[in-house]
Design a protein around this motif. Structure first.
Motif, PDB file in Angstrom:
ATOM      1  N   VAL A 214      -4.923  -3.573 -10.575  1.00  0.00           N
ATOM      2  CA  VAL A 214      -5.074  -3.028  -9.232  1.00  0.00           C
ATOM      3  C   VAL A 214      -4.875  -1.518  -9.321  1.00  0.00           C
ATOM      4  O   VAL A 214      -3.769  -1.039  -9.571  1.00  0.00           O
ATOM      5  CB  VAL A 214      -4.061  -3.665  -8.257  1.00  0.00           C
ATOM      6  N   LEU A 215      -5.946  -0.767  -9.134  1.00  0.00           N
ATOM      7  CA  LEU A 215      -5.893   0.691  -9.234  1.00  0.00           C
ATOM      8  C   LEU A 215      -5.508   1.293  -7.891  1.00  0.00           C
ATOM      9  O   LEU A 215      -5.993   0.861  -6.842  1.00  0.00           O
ATOM     10  CB  LEU A 215      -7.243   1.237  -9.684  1.00  0.00           C
ATOM     11  N   ALA A 240       7.585  -1.619   6.793  1.00  0.00           N
ATOM     12  CA  ALA A 240       6.606  -2.602   6.313  1.00  0.00           C
ATOM     13  C   ALA A 240       5.426  -1.871   5.659  1.00  0.00           C
ATOM     14  O   ALA A 240       5.144  -0.718   5.978  1.00  0.00           O
ATOM     15  CB  ALA A 240       6.123  -3.466   7.468  1.00  0.00           C
ATOM     16  N   VAL A 241       4.772  -2.564   4.745  1.00  0.00           N
ATOM     17  CA  VAL A 241       3.657  -1.949   4.009  1.00  0.00           C
ATOM     18  C   VAL A 241       2.418  -2.824   4.145  1.00  0.00           C
ATOM     19  O   VAL A 241       2.474  -4.037   3.944  1.00  0.00           O
ATOM     20  CB  VAL A 241       4.004  -1.767   2.517  1.00  0.00           C
ATOM     21  N   ARG A 251      -6.805  -7.652   2.588  1.00  0.00           N
ATOM     22  CA  ARG A 251      -5.714  -6.927   3.253  1.00  0.00           C
ATOM     23  C   ARG A 251      -4.448  -7.784   3.203  1.00  0.00           C
ATOM     24  O   ARG A 251      -4.488  -8.975   3.524  1.00  0.00           O
ATOM     25  CB  ARG A 251      -6.089  -6.629   4.703  1.00  0.00           C
ATOM     26  N   VAL A 252      -3.327  -7.180   2.786  1.00  0.00           N
ATOM     27  CA  VAL A 252      -2.051  -7.894   2.753  1.00  0.00           C
ATOM     28  C   VAL A 252      -0.987  -7.043   3.431  1.00  0.00           C
ATOM     29  O   VAL A 252      -1.093  -5.816   3.493  1.00  0.00           O
ATOM     30  CB  VAL A 252      -1.604  -8.222   1.302  1.00  0.00           C
ATOM     31  N   VAL A 253       0.049  -7.723   3.939  1.00  0.00           N
ATOM     32  CA  VAL A 253       1.170  -7.042   4.595  1.00  0.00           C
ATOM     33  C   VAL A 253       2.461  -7.636   4.073  1.00  0.00           C
ATOM     34  O   VAL A 253       2.565  -8.854   3.881  1.00  0.00           O
ATOM     35  CB  VAL A 253       1.110  -7.216   6.132  1.00  0.00           C
ATOM     36  N   CYS A 254       3.452  -6.797   3.831  1.00  0.00           N
ATOM     37  CA  CYS A 254       4.776  -7.286   3.443  1.00  0.00           C
ATOM     38  C   CYS A 254       5.822  -6.554   4.263  1.00  0.00           C
ATOM     39  O   CYS A 254       5.828  -5.317   4.333  1.00  0.00           O
ATOM     40  CB  CYS A 254       5.026  -7.078   1.945  1.00  0.00           C
ATOM     41  N   ALA A 267       4.088  -6.315  -1.796  1.00  0.00           N
ATOM     42  CA  ALA A 267       2.725  -6.347  -1.270  1.00  0.00           C
ATOM     43  C   ALA A 267       1.705  -6.251  -2.391  1.00  0.00           C
ATOM     44  O   ALA A 267       0.660  -6.915  -2.362  1.00  0.00           O
ATOM     45  CB  ALA A 267       2.527  -5.211  -0.266  1.00  0.00           C
ATOM     46  N   LEU A 268       2.006  -5.430  -3.400  1.00  0.00           N
ATOM     47  CA  LEU A 268       1.103  -5.319  -4.550  1.00  0.00           C
ATOM     48  C   LEU A 268       1.013  -6.644  -5.302  1.00  0.00           C
ATOM     49  O   LEU A 268      -0.068  -7.036  -5.755  1.00  0.00           O
ATOM     50  CB  LEU A 268       1.581  -4.197  -5.483  1.00  0.00           C
TER      51      LEU A 268
END
Length: 368
Positions: A214-215, A240-241, A251-254, A267-268
């Motif tokens: 993941v760049l 939050a990220v 799209r992700v959220v943590c 999140a990564l």
């Protein structure tokens, strides 16, 4: 125990592989398949002889003088059959191409399906099961995200994502992927009407990020305020990220911690899991056009496993086998292990056929 039908299929596949090698390949390939085919045919012949002896010995059970000796002989004959089966499996699986060691880390995701609040309660039950299984197995569990709906009711779980690492975690949990169906009278119900609800489970092996890169230039990271229960302090800062992977649109959220850096790292990992899942789905579609993704649509008719509480029974529909004692099962006890063993035997038999088919296809491809 290996079925006779399976042995016939196996013998036919080996014969096809041998004929392909004879027609298209050097003497070494011909000898390899000829020897394998010949030895399995010999074992199959011996196996038929043992079954004939078993049938003859069963007739002696009604003889009071010979009954005890017949029981001992049947036990010995059955053990010989099982020994032959083990040898056949060993011979076939030795033909597998050498592969890199299996991953010890798995990304486990649960999503409540059909059934409303009861589906979310069932999702929490499954999450607790996997937590107990991890504790008993000595695996490490990290909560990537948990979405508790209904005003933060911890008994309900709309969705969750976990990183589980250690030992044979990936091997065991891969059998959990699919739609799980529960049949029971919900604790929230006023009457005695049985409800049917579902939960989708995805289990993706994770090699720690080596196969999926993941760049940063491909990611759009945004700090946002946390949502949901947690008090005023949680809402004051944008901890939050949210990450948008621009090449794929994922799209992700943590928002699990109060520290932005920790949320960013989680999140990564969640993004990597999503990309791994996309990669696996693409690989699956190439292997079989009819193979479904882990979640499907979480409809009741897509189930891989049914938990029937009134009957105290768990059925795995992939192998058409059932075990009893739901309490033991959800405690990750003997019932869970018994079902896991049944699935493992089924997978071993299926893999043997796959190995032969792959070897045959490789021979044809090399020739082409």
């Amino acid at each position: 125990m290996v079925s006779r039908l399976f042995l016939r299929r196996l013998s036919s596949s080996l014969r096809d592989a041998y004929l392909t090698a004879v027609a298209n390949h050097p003497i070494s390939d011909r000898l390899q398949f000829a020897a394998l085919h010949r030895e399995i045919k010999q074992l199959e012949t011996r196996r038929r002889q043992l079954f004939q002896l078993i049938e003859e010995t069963k007739q002696l059970l009604s003889d009071s003088e010979l009954s005890n000796a017949a029981h001992e002989e049947l036990k010995s004959l059955s053990e010989q059959v099982m020994s032959l089966d083990d040898r056949i499996k060993e011979m076939i699986l030795e033909q597998r191409p050498r592969r890199s060691p299996s991953a010890t880390r798995v990304q486990l995701e649960l999503v409540a399906g059909a059934g409303g609040a009861e589906a979310q309660i069932f999702t929490r039950d499954l999450a607790n099961l996997y937590s107990r299984l991890a504790a008993k197995s000595g695996w490490d569990v990290e909560v990537v995200s948990e979405n508790c709906e209904s005003s933060g009711d911890q008994h309900q779980l709309a969705s969750a994502c976990y990183t589980i690492e250690g030992g044979d975690a990936a091997r065991v949990l891969k059998y959990e992927a699919g739609v799980h169906r529960v049949q029971r009278v919900p604790a929230t119900a006023k009457g005695e009407i049985m409800h049917t609800s579902t939960c989708g489970v995805s289990a993706i092996e994770d090699d720690g990020g080596h196969s999926i890169e993941v760049l940063e230039r491909d990611c759009e990271m945004t700090a946002v305020k946390s949502s949901g229960p947690g008090g005023q302090r949680r809402d004051k800062k944008a901890t939050a990220v949210q990450i948008l992977h621009k090449p794929t649109g994922v799209r992700v959220v943590c928002e699990e911690t109060r520290f932005q850096q920790q949320n960013r790292e989680r999140a990564l990992r969640k993004l990597r899991m999503k990309l791994l899942e996309m990669e696996e789905n693409e690989r699956n579609s190439k292997l079989s056009s009819t193979r479904k993704s882990h979640f499907g649509s979480t409809n009741r008719n897509e189930k891989i496993r049914t938990y029937n509480f009134p009957a105290n029974r768990i059925t795995d529909h992939r192998i058409n086998q059932s075990v009893s004692d739901i309490q033991s099962y959800f405690s990750a006890g003997a019932a869970y292990q018994n079902l896991l063993n049944l699935i493992a035997v089924h997978e071993s038999d299926r893999e043997m056929v796959t190995v032969i088919e792959e070897l045959t296809q490789d021979l044809k491809t090399d020739r082409a």
